[in-house]
Write a protein that holds these residues in place. Structure first.
Motif, mmCIF file in Angstrom:
data_model
loop_
_atom_site.group_PDB
_atom_site.id
_atom_site.type_symbol
_atom_site.label_atom_id
_atom_site.label_comp_id
_atom_site.label_asym_id
_atom_site.label_seq_id
_atom_site.Cartn_x
_atom_site.Cartn_y
_atom_site.Cartn_z
ATOM 1 N N ARG A 92 -16.294 -1.291 5.302
ATOM 2 C CA ARG A 92 -15.279 -1.141 4.250
ATOM 3 C C ARG A 92 -15.560 -2.035 3.049
ATOM 4 O O ARG A 92 -14.822 -1.971 2.059
ATOM 5 N N ALA A 93 -16.594 -2.858 3.110
ATOM 6 C CA ALA A 93 -16.959 -3.717 1.980
ATOM 7 C C ALA A 93 -17.770 -2.916 0.970
ATOM 8 O O ALA A 93 -18.745 -2.251 1.338
ATOM 9 N N GLU A 144 -9.310 -1.887 6.951
ATOM 10 C CA GLU A 144 -9.485 -1.094 8.177
ATOM 11 C C GLU A 144 -8.245 -0.251 8.478
ATOM 12 O O GLU A 144 -8.360 0.881 8.960
ATOM 13 N N ARG A 145 -7.074 -0.803 8.201
ATOM 14 C CA ARG A 145 -5.824 -0.120 8.573
ATOM 15 C C ARG A 145 -5.474 1.027 7.649
ATOM 16 O O ARG A 145 -4.734 1.939 8.050
ATOM 17 N N HIS A 146 -5.956 0.993 6.411
ATOM 18 C CA HIS A 146 -5.451 1.935 5.416
ATOM 19 C C HIS A 146 -6.571 2.762 4.791
ATOM 20 O O HIS A 146 -7.499 2.211 4.185
ATOM 21 N N GLU A 147 -6.444 4.057 4.934
ATOM 22 C CA GLU A 147 -7.352 4.951 4.230
ATOM 23 C C GLU A 147 -7.192 4.729 2.727
ATOM 24 O O GLU A 147 -6.083 4.623 2.216
ATOM 25 N N THR A 169 -8.586 -9.867 4.493
ATOM 26 C CA THR A 169 -8.735 -8.665 3.668
ATOM 27 C C THR A 169 -9.336 -7.499 4.447
ATOM 28 O O THR A 169 -8.883 -6.353 4.315
ATOM 29 N N LEU A 170 -10.346 -7.754 5.247
ATOM 30 C CA LEU A 170 -11.023 -6.660 5.945
ATOM 31 C C LEU A 170 -10.100 -5.887 6.885
ATOM 32 O O LEU A 170 -10.147 -4.641 6.906
ATOM 33 N N VAL A 213 0.841 -1.207 0.000
ATOM 34 C CA VAL A 213 0.000 0.000 0.000
ATOM 35 C C VAL A 213 0.870 1.248 0.000
ATOM 36 O O VAL A 213 0.594 2.221 -0.726
ATOM 37 N N GLU A 214 1.932 1.241 0.781
ATOM 38 C CA GLU A 214 2.826 2.399 0.813
ATOM 39 C C GLU A 214 3.502 2.611 -0.536
ATOM 40 O O GLU A 214 3.611 3.744 -1.022
#
Length: 245
Positions: A80-81, A48-51, A43-44, A19-20
């Motif tokens: 987030r789904a 949750e961790r990443h905007e 996956t969820l 992601v970074e």
């Protein structure tokens, strides 16, 4: 820029690292896909961790023999789904009986309609049955990793979204690039399908969301469009399709 289909839980490197790196490449949103119950559970938390990371959750046709649609409904209640899938038919591998695949596909289409969510379609060597299953479906459809030119006509007629992955960059993928040229600008999406199908010039290595920039460039060339303008349009399409902020 957005990657509308990645399996962050299946990549060889940690999702946080990917992601970074995606953000450093200008990819600010990712739809990460979970294809069975353990994949949803992995996956969820990533979403949750990443905007900017969201989840599409479904039961892959390979898992049709023991797919639990009630459990999927519960998982899709997560904030987030954003989509059901990937779901569909895979007659190339035939890892599950075809009648079980068709029943599960129909059940997930019904679930997507019930929840008013878009549905992400996996189809391989099953064009006719995929088209038949979708014939009476009026919800939002995304043809993931488009590689079935016979489905282009119904996609154009029905207003489905068509998503292209790294294989559109391959030297001999003339039919895919012709299809990409034909898709209306408001129905075009792009993805990596990470960790699979890395685009040229990364072909042969594990794929990751940062590489979506190469596929966007290839699509822009195939469509004779400005790359920046096309990326912005695809972002807008994805936001509309997945109802993203």
């Amino acid at each position: 820029m957005i990657d509308t289909h990645a399996h962050l839980d299946a990549c060889t490197e940690p999702a946080d690292v990917l992601v970074e790196r995606a953000r450093e490449a200008g990819v600010t949103r990712i739809v990460s896909v979970g294809t069975r119950a353990d994949s949803w559970r992995d996956t969820l938390p990533i979403a949750e961790r990443h905007e900017g990371v969201y989840a599409a959750l479904g039961i892959h046709p390979h898992e049709a023999a023991d797919g639990d649609v009630d459990a999927l409904r519960d998982a899709l209640a997560h904030p987030r789904a954003v989509a059901v899938g990937e779901t569909g038919l895979d007659y190339f591998r035939d890892y599950a009986p075809r009648d079980a695949q068709r029943r599960l596909f129909d059940a997930q289409l019904a679930l997507a309609a019930e929840l008013a969510m878009p549905v992400v379609i996996h189809t391989r060597a099953a064009d006719a049955d995929t088209a038949a299953a979708l014939a009476g479906y009026d919800g939002t459809v995304i043809l993931h990793c488009f590689s079935s030119p016979p489905l282009l006509e119904p996609a154009l007629e029905r207003g489905w979204y068509v998503s292209f992955a790294g294989n559109v960059t391959y030297k001999n993928a003339h039919d895919l690039r012709a299809a990409a040229y034909a898709v209306p600008p408001e129905r075009l999406l792009v993805e990596t399908d990470s960790p699979y199908l890395a685009p040229v010039p990364r072909r042969g290595r594990p794929n990751e969301p940062a590489n979506v920039v190469y596929t966007v460039a290839a699509l822009a060339h195939a469509r004779n469009e400005d790359e920046t303008d096309l990326a912005a349009r695809i972002d807008a399409n994805a936001a509309r399709c997945f109802d993203l902020p």
